[in-house]
Scaffold this active site. Sequence first.
Site, PDB file in Angstrom:
ATOM      1  N   CYS A   1     -10.185  -5.201   0.226  1.00  0.00           N
ATOM      2  CA  CYS A   1     -11.314  -4.267   0.313  1.00  0.00           C
ATOM      3  C   CYS A   1     -12.183  -4.380  -0.940  1.00  0.00           C
ATOM      4  CB  CYS A   1     -10.813  -2.837   0.500  1.00  0.00           C
ATOM      5  SG  CYS A   1     -10.232  -2.060  -1.014  1.00  0.00           S
TER       6      CYS A   1
ATOM      7  N   CYS B   1     -10.685  -3.150  -4.247  1.00  0.00           N
ATOM      8  CA  CYS B   1      -9.679  -4.080  -4.792  1.00  0.00           C
ATOM      9  C   CYS B   1     -10.352  -5.308  -5.396  1.00  0.00           C
ATOM     10  CB  CYS B   1      -8.675  -4.491  -3.717  1.00  0.00           C
ATOM     11  SG  CYS B   1      -7.511  -3.162  -3.337  1.00  0.00           S
TER      12      CYS B   1
ATOM     13  N   CYS C   1      -4.240   0.774  -2.427  1.00  0.00           N
ATOM     14  CA  CYS C   1      -4.051  -0.486  -1.702  1.00  0.00           C
ATOM     15  C   CYS C   1      -2.983  -1.353  -2.382  1.00  0.00           C
ATOM     16  CB  CYS C   1      -5.348  -1.290  -1.694  1.00  0.00           C
ATOM     17  SG  CYS C   1      -6.671  -0.586  -0.715  1.00  0.00           S
TER      18      CYS C   1
ATOM     19  N   GLU D   1       0.379   5.207   0.588  1.00  0.00           N
ATOM     20  CA  GLU D   1      -0.552   6.231   1.091  1.00  0.00           C
ATOM     21  C   GLU D   1      -0.119   7.626   0.656  1.00  0.00           C
ATOM     22  OE1 GLU D   1      -0.977   5.419   5.321  1.00  0.00           O
ATOM     23  OE2 GLU D   1      -2.139   3.608   4.876  1.00  0.00           O
TER      24      GLU D   1
ATOM     25  N   ASN E   1       0.825  -1.208   0.000  1.00  0.00           N
ATOM     26  CA  ASN E   1       0.000   0.000   0.000  1.00  0.00           C
ATOM     27  C   ASN E   1       0.860   1.258   0.000  1.00  0.00           C
ATOM     28  OD1 ASN E   1       0.515  -1.024   2.640  1.00  0.00           O
ATOM     29  ND2 ASN E   1      -1.089   0.233   3.542  1.00  0.00           N
TER      30      ASN E   1
ATOM     31  N   GLU F   1      -3.061  -4.498  -3.195  1.00  0.00           N
ATOM     32  CA  GLU F   1      -3.548  -5.378  -4.256  1.00  0.00           C
ATOM     33  C   GLU F   1      -3.596  -4.656  -5.599  1.00  0.00           C
ATOM     34  OE1 GLU F   1      -4.829  -4.832  -1.308  1.00  0.00           O
ATOM     35  OE2 GLU F   1      -6.064  -6.469  -0.569  1.00  0.00           O
TER      36      GLU F   1
HETATM   37  N1  THU Z   1      -5.297  -1.595   2.469  1.00  0.00           N
HETATM   38  C1  THU Z   1      -4.755  -2.379   1.486  1.00  0.00           C
HETATM   39  O1  THU Z   1      -3.629  -2.135   1.021  1.00  0.00           O
HETATM   40  N2  THU Z   1      -5.481  -3.431   1.041  1.00  0.00           N
HETATM   41  C2  THU Z   1      -6.724  -3.766   1.491  1.00  0.00           C
HETATM   42  O2  THU Z   1      -7.367  -4.636   0.926  1.00  0.00           O
HETATM   43  C3  THU Z   1      -7.264  -3.094   2.680  1.00  0.00           C
HETATM   44  C4  THU Z   1      -6.605  -1.819   3.043  1.00  0.00           C
HETATM   45  C5  THU Z   1      -4.527  -0.432   2.931  1.00  0.00           C
HETATM   46  C6  THU Z   1      -5.116   0.897   2.561  1.00  0.00           C
HETATM   47  C7  THU Z   1      -4.515   1.798   3.621  1.00  0.00           C
HETATM   48  O3  THU Z   1      -3.234   2.191   3.189  1.00  0.00           O
HETATM   49  C8  THU Z   1      -4.367   0.874   4.833  1.00  0.00           C
HETATM   50  O4  THU Z   1      -4.443  -0.457   4.331  1.00  0.00           O
HETATM   51  C9  THU Z   1      -5.430   1.073   5.891  1.00  0.00           C
HETATM   52  O5  THU Z   1      -6.700   0.978   5.366  1.00  0.00           O
END
Ligand code: THU
Length: 163
Positions: free
Chosen positions: A113, A116, A74, A65, A63, A76
């Site tokens: 999520c 994704c 994210c 940010e 991920n 994925e």
């Molecule tokens: N996140 C992912 O990378 N993948 C997911 O399927 C769920 C959430 C990340 C997004 C954000 O950077 C952190 O996790 C908290 O939500």
Amino acid sequence: MSKQITGNYIYDVYESSENLSKTDKDLLAKAKEVLANAYAPYSNFNVGAAVLLEDGTIVTGNNQENAAYPSGLCAERVAFFYASSQYPSKKIIAVAVSAKTEKMPINVPVPPCGACRQAMAEFEIKFDSPIRVIMSGESGEVFISPSVSNLLPLLFSSKNLGK
Ligand code: THU
């Protein structure tokens, strides 16, 4: 008059990553390895994803940010988009996802999520082939879904666009 449609979803539950096949175990190990490179200064929730292509190539992502929160992405989607950008014609076979945070130990599987799931489903439809989803925490049980669409009932796809 109306009728009600019901559906169900399925996934396999493994007691631990030790019980996975070698291919799945290796893919999950990659996902766990690359979560260390996540850029997650806002959530402190590091996620790693490893995508297995048909020829055995593994593409990873984590991920990323951003101070403007919704601009982040994210793990994925980072991995899938990178895979598609580098190897557009190689079929995607499986994805492994794992996460780690300083806040607590993660001993339950981390599910992708909704956004994704939608993004990953695109490639299932593109290649007309299911993508297995391996979900894991740092430890504990591992869930495996036989496909992305299994995790996304009534998904919106190119078919809805008449393609
Ligand atoms: N996140 C992912 O990378 N993948 C997911 O399927 C769920 C959430 C990340 C997004 C954000 O950077 C952190 O996790 C908290 O939500």
